[in-house]
Design a protein around this motif. Structure first.
Motif, PDB file in Angstrom:
ATOM      1  N   GLY A 193      12.488 -10.027  34.870  1.00 43.78           N
ATOM      2  CA  GLY A 193      12.138  -9.535  36.071  1.00 43.78           C
ATOM      3  C   GLY A 193      11.798  -8.278  36.366  1.00 43.78           C
ATOM      4  O   GLY A 193      10.927  -7.827  36.844  1.00 43.78           O
ATOM      5  N   GLU A 204      22.049 -11.014  43.461  1.00 42.92           N
ATOM      6  CA  GLU A 204      23.295 -10.163  43.009  1.00 42.92           C
ATOM      7  C   GLU A 204      23.285  -9.021  43.727  1.00 42.92           C
ATOM      8  O   GLU A 204      22.340  -8.504  44.271  1.00 42.92           O
ATOM      9  CB  GLU A 204      23.413  -9.882  41.359  1.00 42.92           C
ATOM     10  N   ALA A 249      19.541 -13.806  48.142  1.00 42.13           N
ATOM     11  CA  ALA A 249      19.104 -15.236  47.475  1.00 42.13           C
ATOM     12  C   ALA A 249      17.848 -16.040  47.910  1.00 42.13           C
ATOM     13  O   ALA A 249      17.955 -16.080  49.135  1.00 42.13           O
ATOM     14  CB  ALA A 249      20.268 -16.281  47.406  1.00 42.13           C
ATOM     15  N   GLN A 293      19.051 -18.234  34.088  1.00 40.22           N
ATOM     16  CA  GLN A 293      19.719 -19.658  34.172  1.00 40.22           C
ATOM     17  C   GLN A 293      21.397 -19.213  34.743  1.00 40.22           C
ATOM     18  O   GLN A 293      21.713 -18.382  34.776  1.00 40.22           O
ATOM     19  CB  GLN A 293      19.982 -20.082  32.760  1.00 40.22           C
ATOM     20  N   VAL A 330      28.539 -16.420  23.035  1.00 39.48           N
ATOM     21  CA  VAL A 330      29.317 -15.575  24.209  1.00 39.48           C
ATOM     22  C   VAL A 330      30.810 -16.029  24.292  1.00 39.48           C
ATOM     23  O   VAL A 330      31.632 -15.187  24.617  1.00 39.48           O
ATOM     24  CB  VAL A 330      28.714 -16.169  25.466  1.00 39.48           C
ATOM     25  N   ASN A 355      17.671 -21.690  36.982  1.00 35.92           N
ATOM     26  CA  ASN A 355      17.731 -21.576  38.250  1.00 35.92           C
ATOM     27  C   ASN A 355      16.386 -21.439  39.262  1.00 35.92           C
ATOM     28  O   ASN A 355      15.793 -20.749  39.504  1.00 35.92           O
ATOM     29  CB  ASN A 355      18.235 -19.890  38.773  1.00 35.92           C
ATOM     30  N   VAL A 409      14.110 -18.991  32.411  1.00 37.44           N
ATOM     31  CA  VAL A 409      13.679 -19.937  33.413  1.00 37.44           C
ATOM     32  C   VAL A 409      12.606 -20.820  32.801  1.00 37.44           C
ATOM     33  O   VAL A 409      12.165 -21.629  33.366  1.00 37.44           O
ATOM     34  CB  VAL A 409      13.537 -19.558  34.752  1.00 37.44           C
TER      35      VAL A 409
HETATM   36  C1  LIG Z   1      28.087 -12.509  28.406  1.00 36.82           C
HETATM   37  C2  LIG Z   1      26.791 -12.519  28.021  1.00 36.82           C
HETATM   38  C3  LIG Z   1      26.378 -12.094  26.637  1.00 36.82           C
HETATM   39  C4  LIG Z   1      24.981 -12.309  26.055  1.00 36.82           C
HETATM   40  N1  LIG Z   1      24.872 -11.777  24.995  1.00 36.82           N
HETATM   41  C5  LIG Z   1      23.464 -11.928  24.385  1.00 36.82           C
HETATM   42  C6  LIG Z   1      23.128 -11.255  23.146  1.00 36.82           C
HETATM   43  O1  LIG Z   1      24.013 -10.518  22.481  1.00 36.82           O
HETATM   44  N2  LIG Z   1      21.962 -11.441  22.899  1.00 36.82           N
HETATM   45  C7  LIG Z   1      20.590 -12.191  23.332  1.00 36.82           C
HETATM   46  O2  LIG Z   1      19.849 -12.273  22.823  1.00 36.82           O
HETATM   47  N3  LIG Z   1      21.174 -12.595  24.596  1.00 36.82           N
HETATM   48  C8  LIG Z   1      22.611 -12.697  25.099  1.00 36.82           C
HETATM   49  N4  LIG Z   1      22.580 -13.128  26.186  1.00 36.82           N
HETATM   50  C9  LIG Z   1      21.922 -14.025  27.029  1.00 36.82           C
HETATM   51  C10 LIG Z   1      20.467 -12.810  27.802  1.00 36.82           C
HETATM   52  O3  LIG Z   1      21.642 -12.291  28.744  1.00 36.82           O
HETATM   53  C11 LIG Z   1      20.002 -13.874  28.703  1.00 36.82           C
HETATM   54  O4  LIG Z   1      19.054 -14.466  27.669  1.00 36.82           O
HETATM   55  C12 LIG Z   1      19.000 -12.932  29.311  1.00 36.82           C
HETATM   56  O5  LIG Z   1      19.700 -12.304  30.544  1.00 36.82           O
HETATM   57  C13 LIG Z   1      17.873 -13.758  30.284  1.00 36.82           C
HETATM   58  O6  LIG Z   1      17.287 -13.103  31.130  1.00 36.82           O
HETATM   59  P1  LIG Z   1      16.185 -13.260  32.171  1.00 36.82           P
HETATM   60  O7  LIG Z   1      15.467 -12.268  32.598  1.00 36.82           O
HETATM   61  O8  LIG Z   1      15.655 -14.749  31.860  1.00 36.82           O
HETATM   62  O9  LIG Z   1      17.186 -13.955  33.612  1.00 36.82           O
HETATM   63  P2  LIG Z   1      18.943 -13.620  33.718  1.00 36.82           P
HETATM   64  O10 LIG Z   1      19.671 -12.612  32.903  1.00 36.82           O
HETATM   65  O11 LIG Z   1      19.427 -15.062  33.680  1.00 36.82           O
HETATM   66  O12 LIG Z   1      18.986 -13.154  35.138  1.00 36.82           O
HETATM   67  C14 LIG Z   1      18.191 -13.823  36.377  1.00 36.82           C
HETATM   68  C15 LIG Z   1      18.468 -13.164  37.781  1.00 36.82           C
HETATM   69  O13 LIG Z   1      17.829 -13.991  38.721  1.00 36.82           O
HETATM   70  C16 LIG Z   1      18.885 -14.032  39.667  1.00 36.82           C
HETATM   71  N5  LIG Z   1      18.697 -15.237  40.529  1.00 36.82           N
HETATM   72  C17 LIG Z   1      18.635 -16.459  40.094  1.00 36.82           C
HETATM   73  N6  LIG Z   1      18.332 -17.376  41.086  1.00 36.82           N
HETATM   74  C18 LIG Z   1      17.905 -16.487  42.338  1.00 36.82           C
HETATM   75  C19 LIG Z   1      17.537 -16.550  43.666  1.00 36.82           C
HETATM   76  N7  LIG Z   1      17.249 -17.934  44.060  1.00 36.82           N
HETATM   77  N8  LIG Z   1      17.266 -15.738  44.489  1.00 36.82           N
HETATM   78  C20 LIG Z   1      17.331 -14.440  43.969  1.00 36.82           C
HETATM   79  N9  LIG Z   1      18.047 -14.085  42.686  1.00 36.82           N
HETATM   80  C21 LIG Z   1      18.097 -15.195  41.890  1.00 36.82           C
HETATM   81  C22 LIG Z   1      20.304 -14.222  39.206  1.00 36.82           C
HETATM   82  O14 LIG Z   1      21.289 -13.839  39.859  1.00 36.82           O
HETATM   83  C23 LIG Z   1      20.055 -13.404  37.954  1.00 36.82           C
HETATM   84  O15 LIG Z   1      20.450 -12.023  38.464  1.00 36.82           O
HETATM   85  C24 LIG Z   1      23.949 -13.076  26.741  1.00 36.82           C
HETATM   86  C25 LIG Z   1      24.435 -13.612  27.995  1.00 36.82           C
HETATM   87  C26 LIG Z   1      25.592 -13.464  28.662  1.00 36.82           C
HETATM   88  C27 LIG Z   1      26.050 -14.034  29.983  1.00 36.82           C
END
Ligand SMILES: Cc1cc2nc3c(=O)[nH]c(=O)nc-3n(C[C@H](O)[C@H](O)[C@H](O)COP(=O)(O)OP(=O)(O)OC[C@H]3O[C@@H](n4cnc5c(N)ncnc54)[C@H](O)[C@@H]3O)c2cc1C
Length: 297
Positions: free
Chosen positions: A13, A35, A79, A110, A154, A229, A264
């Protein structure tokens, strides 16, 4: 100016918002996160727990001020709870007014699922995905063994961090045995089973497994299965694949004005494995390019 709302301020995002603003001046871009923080690097959360990162700030990729300077509306602690697709409106938790959009970008990622087993709402039961989860875990008094549910990268990193920080044993409960490539950190043991019940007077004291075994525990942390999510889009009739939003090669969902990127979203024309951080970052870049192209800007 076309209004674009991005739901989710993590890697996909945030990247989409920044690229939209950098490459076009024809959009009003808002980014909404439930968040309480600007974009941070989730991958470093275990380091925060182990204490390798002293300052929370080392986790953040940018400060809130960055969005103001970049002319991006940043709404934290907000949210999105529902969407009215025909009116192109989003409703936020605890807020009366709804937000209008021309294009919606779903980047809501997720969340880990804590199964509804007896005792799963007791104090001392956690999931581990967000900075708040990391803060809740470190604020909790842990004096005994810790149980992690789920065997994955993780949980392995987290088990190592917890074993070192609390000088305590960590048990990983998993239905799957560790592979040869998964080296277990010192003090960490894998128990092959599944939790049936979490036992304790108000707070966690032990975990009962389907194997019949009972393991003492002062905290139980679920890192296992995740689900997309997409709750705020229920009843909108948008096509999903295994709970993720189905998108085409332009990252458009089954609604032409709604796009999705990051973890997502799942391509409907090809099998898509769990996305990495890097995949989500590229999704954000591509999404911005696609939106600019589609809108003829
Ligand atoms: C501890 C940990 C370690 C990791 N290590 C690795 C790694 O080494 N290498 C790797 O490739 N990946 C790793 N990952 C996975 C990686 O972090 C995720 O693949 C990545 O963060 C996904 O990004 P995203 O943009 O899809 O959304 P996310 O990071 O999942 O974030 C989505 C955001 O949307 C917000 N949201 C959801 N629903 C709503 C709503 N209705 N209204 C407002 N806000 C909302 C959530 O609160 C969140 O802040 C790790 C994950 C964790 C938890």
């Amino acid at each position: 100016m076309k209004k674009i709302i991005i739901v989710g301020c993590s890697v996909s995002g945030h990247t989409a918002a920044v690229n939209l603003k950098n490459k076009s001046d024809k959009f009003e871009v808002s980014i909404i996160t439930e968040e309480n923080y600007p974009f941070y690097d989730r991958r470093k959360l275990t380091e925060l727990i182990s204490g390798n990162i002293n300052e929370e700030k080392e986790l953040f990729v940018c400060e809130e001020e960055f969005y103001r300077k970049s002319n991006i509306n940043f709404l934290k602690d907000s949210a999105v709870v529902s969407a009215n697709i025909s009116k192109k409106q989003l409703s936020l938790k605890d807020k009366q007014a709804s937000l209008n959009f021309d294009y919606l970008v779903v980047a809501s990622g997720q969340k880990p699922v804590v199964p509804e087993i007896p005792g799963s709402r007791k104090t001392g039961v956690f999931s581990f995905y967000s900075l708040q989860d990391a803060k809740d875990i470190t604020a909790y008094f842990i004096d005994e063994q810790i149980c992690l549910v789920g065997l994955n990268d993780v949980s392995l990193h987290l088990s190592e961090a917890l074993a070192a920080k609390y000088q305590t044993g960590v048990k990983i409960i998993s239905e799957v045995a560790p592979s040869q490539a998964q080296a277990l950190p010192v003090g960490v043991e894998v128990i092959q089973s599944k939790p049936q019940e979490i036992i304790g007077e108000g707070q966690v004291q032990a975990v009962k497994l389907y194997s019949g075994k009972i393991i003492a525990a002062s905290a139980v942390i679920f890192t296992d299965s995740r689900q997309a999510n997409v709750g705020f889009l229920k009843n909108c009739g948008i096509e999903t694949i295994d709970s993720r939003l189905a998108v085409d090669d332009l990252m458009r969902t089954s609604n032409k004005d709604i796009f999705a990127c990051g973890s997502v979203a799942s391509r409907r024309d090809a099998f898509q494995a769990e996305k990495t951080w890097e995949d989500c970052l590229n999704d954000g870049i591509n999404l911005a390019e696609n939106l600019i192209k589609i809108t003829g800007d």
